[in-house]
Design a protein around this motif. Sequence first.
Motif, PDB file in Angstrom:
ATOM      1  N   ARG A  78      -1.904  -2.701  14.364  1.00 55.34           N
ATOM      2  CA  ARG A  78      -0.710  -2.122  13.730  1.00 55.34           C
ATOM      3  C   ARG A  78       0.229  -3.254  13.350  1.00 55.34           C
ATOM      4  N   ALA A  79       1.315  -2.903  12.682  1.00 59.96           N
ATOM      5  CA  ALA A  79       2.280  -3.916  12.258  1.00 59.96           C
ATOM      6  C   ALA A  79       2.947  -4.566  13.474  1.00 59.96           C
ATOM      7  N   THR A  80       3.185  -5.865  13.361  1.00 59.01           N
ATOM      8  CA  THR A  80       3.929  -6.606  14.368  1.00 59.01           C
ATOM      9  C   THR A  80       5.420  -6.376  14.129  1.00 59.01           C
ATOM     10  N   GLU A  81       6.154  -6.024  15.194  1.00 66.58           N
ATOM     11  CA  GLU A  81       7.597  -5.832  15.095  1.00 66.58           C
ATOM     12  C   GLU A  81       8.305  -7.148  15.373  1.00 66.58           C
ATOM     13  N   TYR A 115       2.059  -8.880   4.620  1.00 67.11           N
ATOM     14  CA  TYR A 115       3.260  -8.114   4.307  1.00 67.11           C
ATOM     15  C   TYR A 115       4.303  -8.539   5.337  1.00 67.11           C
ATOM     16  N   ARG A 130       0.749  -7.057  17.428  1.00 69.17           N
ATOM     17  CA  ARG A 130      -0.342  -6.086  17.489  1.00 69.17           C
ATOM     18  C   ARG A 130      -1.389  -6.466  16.451  1.00 69.17           C
ATOM     19  N   LYS A 152      -3.896 -11.812  11.200  1.00 70.65           N
ATOM     20  CA  LYS A 152      -2.915 -11.728  12.297  1.00 70.65           C
ATOM     21  C   LYS A 152      -3.253 -12.689  13.426  1.00 70.65           C
ATOM     22  N   ILE A 194       9.024  -6.234   9.915  1.00 71.88           N
ATOM     23  CA  ILE A 194       7.626  -6.112  10.305  1.00 71.88           C
ATOM     24  C   ILE A 194       6.796  -7.123   9.524  1.00 71.88           C
ATOM     25  N   ARG A 195       5.694  -7.477  10.159  1.00 71.91           N
ATOM     26  CA  ARG A 195       4.701  -8.344   9.523  1.00 71.91           C
ATOM     27  C   ARG A 195       3.349  -7.679   9.741  1.00 71.91           C
ATOM     28  N   ASP A 196       2.597  -7.511   8.664  1.00 72.44           N
ATOM     29  CA  ASP A 196       1.310  -6.839   8.780  1.00 72.44           C
ATOM     30  C   ASP A 196       0.278  -7.565   7.933  1.00 72.44           C
TER      31      ASP A 196
END
Length: 162
Positions: A73-76, A121, A70, A106, A98-100
Amino acid sequence: MGPDSDNHGTNVPAPALEHVLELDVEVEEPIEIGDTGNGRRRIIPISGGTVSGRCGGTILAAGADYQVFREERATELVAKYAFETDGGSRVYVENRGIRDASPETKRRLRDGKPVDPDDVYFHSVPAFETADPDLEWLTRSIFVAAGIRQPNGVKLAVYRVG
């Protein structure tokens, strides 16, 4: 025990972190599933890698990272794979995280371009399964990991929460 021994006012100690493993996970090109309404689904095959720290070994070319990417929003992240220790034991890993980052960072991550790890993150909670009694400690604790994305994979520093 009297009314003054109910432990009110007792401070819960902060957990300690013990660095136990480094996982260098190599990946292949993503398989793009497409938009799902919840984000862009991708499956990233895991092709190998190394394990070092309290046990050494090789990450098996079996498994994948199942991502919902995403921009806003944060990537799951849900990675499922296994490694074999130098002694021949096998360990199954299921790692959720998660990666943000900013939308631009991104997009660079999604496209496999280099980014400054400080701009991202990237944390996860790996869980381990093994039948080896010498590695039972992997199944009896909570672990957290900090990660960085590299051009052909990820590097995770794994900590035991104590």
